[in-house]
Design an enzyme around this catalytic site. Structure first.
Site, PDB file in Angstrom:
ATOM      1  N   THR A 192       0.887  -1.180   0.045  1.00  0.00           N
ATOM      2  CA  THR A 192      -0.256   0.076   0.063  1.00  0.00           C
ATOM      3  C   THR A 192       1.036   1.083  -0.038  1.00  0.00           C
ATOM      4  O   THR A 192       0.705   2.215  -0.702  1.00  0.00           O
ATOM      5  CB  THR A 192      -0.913   0.073   1.273  1.00  0.00           C
ATOM      6  OG1 THR A 192      -2.005  -0.979   1.009  1.00  0.00           O
ATOM      7  CG2 THR A 192      -1.605   1.164   1.363  1.00  0.00           C
ATOM      8  N   GLN A 193       2.002   1.231   0.921  1.00  0.00           N
ATOM      9  CA  GLN A 193       2.763   2.401   0.738  1.00  0.00           C
ATOM     10  C   GLN A 193       3.216   2.638  -0.542  1.00  0.00           C
ATOM     11  O   GLN A 193       3.301   3.780  -0.947  1.00  0.00           O
ATOM     12  CB  GLN A 193       3.801   2.213   1.964  1.00  0.00           C
ATOM     13  CG  GLN A 193       3.251   2.110   3.183  1.00  0.00           C
ATOM     14  CD  GLN A 193       4.496   1.565   4.239  1.00  0.00           C
ATOM     15  OE1 GLN A 193       5.913   2.096   4.217  1.00  0.00           O
ATOM     16  NE2 GLN A 193       4.334   0.855   5.223  1.00  0.00           N
ATOM     17  N   CYS A 382     -31.560 -14.014 -25.745  1.00  0.00           N
ATOM     18  CA  CYS A 382     -30.692 -13.743 -26.764  1.00  0.00           C
ATOM     19  C   CYS A 382     -30.761 -14.791 -27.404  1.00  0.00           C
ATOM     20  O   CYS A 382     -31.541 -15.532 -28.130  1.00  0.00           O
ATOM     21  CB  CYS A 382     -29.716 -13.193 -26.483  1.00  0.00           C
ATOM     22  SG  CYS A 382     -29.064 -12.070 -27.986  1.00  0.00           S
ATOM     23  N   HIS A 507     -32.020  -8.817 -23.279  1.00  0.00           N
ATOM     24  CA  HIS A 507     -31.497  -8.970 -22.160  1.00  0.00           C
ATOM     25  C   HIS A 507     -31.869  -8.498 -21.015  1.00  0.00           C
ATOM     26  O   HIS A 507     -31.593  -7.317 -20.658  1.00  0.00           O
ATOM     27  CB  HIS A 507     -29.852  -8.380 -22.435  1.00  0.00           C
ATOM     28  CG  HIS A 507     -29.064  -9.298 -23.224  1.00  0.00           C
ATOM     29  ND1 HIS A 507     -28.168 -10.179 -23.083  1.00  0.00           N
ATOM     30  CD2 HIS A 507     -28.988  -9.036 -24.629  1.00  0.00           C
ATOM     31  CE1 HIS A 507     -27.757 -10.780 -24.252  1.00  0.00           C
ATOM     32  NE2 HIS A 507     -27.943  -9.999 -25.318  1.00  0.00           N
ATOM     33  N   GLU A 509     -31.406  -9.162 -17.891  1.00  0.00           N
ATOM     34  CA  GLU A 509     -30.639  -9.212 -16.895  1.00  0.00           C
ATOM     35  C   GLU A 509     -29.791  -7.775 -16.677  1.00  0.00           C
ATOM     36  O   GLU A 509     -29.511  -7.481 -15.565  1.00  0.00           O
ATOM     37  CB  GLU A 509     -29.414 -10.151 -16.787  1.00  0.00           C
ATOM     38  CG  GLU A 509     -28.444  -9.886 -18.328  1.00  0.00           C
ATOM     39  CD  GLU A 509     -28.842 -10.753 -19.371  1.00  0.00           C
ATOM     40  OE1 GLU A 509     -27.912 -10.696 -20.384  1.00  0.00           O
ATOM     41  OE2 GLU A 509     -29.906 -10.807 -19.621  1.00  0.00           O
TER      42      GLU A 509
END
Length: 533
Positions: A192-193, A382, A507, A509
């Site tokens: 992270t540093q 589809c 679609h 979803e």
């Protein structure tokens, strides 16, 4: 004037910047703010429309017909934002725009450079998103990882944004990894540093750090990160692994991330606790009363992200029905040979999603035949609808050679290319894309599911049902319950005397949310719960 949050990622990819961005949008939206989210993608493709799913994952389609990154699906599922072509930009789009303007002479003979011309074009698109959405806060996710060469122009544009807009109007959030080393028995902050150091070299100093971690971060670890990364301790936000992504807004809320953001922007908003989200979504995911197994028969099963919205929509259907949905992922090529009964043993529903190309098609057709003959709840999407048409033509209508002209020339082209599609030489952006109206037949299963006669759903396909065969199919019991009225194109098919056999050309979803399951998935799961294996 809109405020801006820029979200970057470090250490490794796939940390979940999209989910973090969507979750931040959720907690800010709960405070009464209007949010817009956008994704900056470093790849040179103009959009992901021509990219292999194994390369990119799912292509998410917006209402206005833009083919975009799958993270936009997270944005729409978590928040009320409606994505558009302004919500996703790529390196390809930016350079294409700048080069086109240069060719027209718009730059008056200047030498075109990354700074300022490319970065100005990026900033212009970000401001366009703010202007079009009229959002209080625009959340901008930058794809890739800090240190990638491809991301540098986007990061430079983000750095300039604070200079342009003022300190109080721009916030930088950096998502990073704090790994747990089992051999040492401790978490390590050094990655992270280094990640924050790289970001600071670019000129961006993060205001908030979101730390992905397997183990909880102690106060000592947070203090160390705060000190070495020059971020206030309370702005070091822990993001541990959770059972469901829908817990993440609650995790951020518990650590007052919304208050930190509002304080930076000097905004005063109503309070909120996300109780409805916790009760109606998270608690139902974690403590379901029922269980159902659904088989997803796909061509790209090996890659989780290839059917991301499908899997999430199935989960949403389970949330509505207070059920855990166990997804049995089956490669359609495996179904072309061997015992299909054994491979589909124990499933209470079969879903066949979209896709392109002939590979694995015969396996999908076999699975649909089994669903039809054994009264197993079925949902085709589809290509899944087109395969259902092929199966019905072959085994019910007696058209043994029936097929789609996408796959081969045949005596019975029950799925074919429209005339207006035949002239296209470019593949990118030339399909039927975006939201189209669909008129639903009264008395049909589709009408019962939607409870209305006109709907609008999103499309992404090139081939259609061949209306020359419509009468033959109707005489054999197929119902064409949804039609695109302007051109008479078939949008929904269903079968009589079946508990739930429905397939759609669009679609659905893409319009499902965890707290508002799409009607087709909601009732598909309901039918699966009633099916006796």
């Amino acid at each position: 004037m809109s405020k801006y949050i820029f979200i970057t990622g470090g250490v490794i990819s796939s940390l979940g910047k999209g989910i973090a961005s969507a979750s931040i949008g959720k907690i800010l939206e709960s405070r009464g703010l209007k949010v817009a989210l956008m994704k900056l993608d470093p790849y040179i493709n103009v959009d992901p429309g021509t990219m292999n799913p194994y390369q990119h994952g799912e292509v998410y389609v917006t209402e206005d017909g833009s083919e975009t990154d799958l993270d936009l699906g997270h944005y729409e599922r978590f928040t009320n934002t409606v994505s558009s072509r302004f919500s996703n930009i790529t390196t390809g789009q930016v350079y294409n725009s700048v080069i086109s303007r240069e060719r027209k002479g718009d730059y008056l003979g200047k030498t075109i450079q990354v700074i300022p011309h490319i970065t100005d074009a990026i900033k212009e698109r970000i401001r366009e998103c703010a202007l079009v959405s009229k959002a209080d806060i625009v959340i901008v996710e930058i794809g890739g990882t800090v240190g990638d060469i491809e991301s540098l122009p986007f990061l430079e544009a983000c750095r300039q944004f604070r200079l342009d807009m003022g300190y109080d109007n721009v916030l930088y959030i950096h998502l990073t990894l704090v790994p747990y080393i089992k051999a040492a028995g401790e978490v390590k902050t050094k990655p992270t540093q280094h990640s924050v150091g790289t970001l600071r070299e670019i000129g961006i100093v993060p205001d908030v750090l979101i730390c992905r971690t397997e183990e909880p971060l102690t106060d000592g670890v947070k203090e160390k990160i705060s000190l070495f990364c020059n971020v206030k301790k309370e702005a070091v936000i822990e993001s541990p692994d959770k059972q469901t992504i829908y817990q993440i807004p609650l995790v951020f809320k518990e650590q007052i991330l919304d208050e930190i953001i509002l304080s930076h922007f000097k905004l005063i908003c109503k309070s909120s606790e996300l109780k409805d989200w916790e009760k109606g979504v998270v608690n139902r995911v974690l403590n379901p009363k029922h269980k159902v197994t659904i088989a997803v028969i796909g061509k790209y099963i090996e890659l989780q992200d290839a059917y991301k919205s499908i899997y999430e929509a199935l989960t949403h259907g389970g949330i509505h029905n207070n059920a855990k949905v166990e997804i049995k992922k089956i490669d359609s090529e495996r179904l072309e040979k061997g015992s299909i009964e054994k491979m589909l043993e124990g499933v209470s529903g079969i879903l066949v999603p979209g896709g392109f190309g002939y590979r694995g098609i015969e396996g999908k057709v076999r699975a649909i035949q089994m669903a039809r003959q054994n009264k197993i709840p079925f949902l085709g999407i589809c290509l899944g609808m087109q395969c259902a048409v092929i199966e019905f033509a072959r085994h019910v209508c007696g058209l043994a050679a029936a097929n789609s002209t996408e796959f081969k020339q045949t005596r019975y082209p029950v799925i074919s290319l429209l005339e207006e599609q035949k002239g296209h030489k470019n593949l990118g952006g030339t399909m039927r894309l975006g939201a189209y109206p669909c008129k639903i037949k009264k008395g049909s299963l589709a009408f019962k599911v939607y409870d209305r006669g006109m709907i609008h759903e999103r499309h992404r396909h090139r081939y259609e049902f061949n209306n020359q065969y419509k009468k033959i199919f109707e005489n054999k019991g197929m119902i064409f319950s949804g039609i695109y009225p302007q051109k008479g194109l078939v949008e929904i098919i269903e079968l009589k005397n079946h508990p739930y056999f429905i397939a759609v050309q669009f679609h659905p979803e893409f319009k499902s949310k965890p707290d508002k399951a799409h009607p087709l998935f909601r009732d598909f799961i309901k039918a699966g719960l009633s099916f006796k294996v």
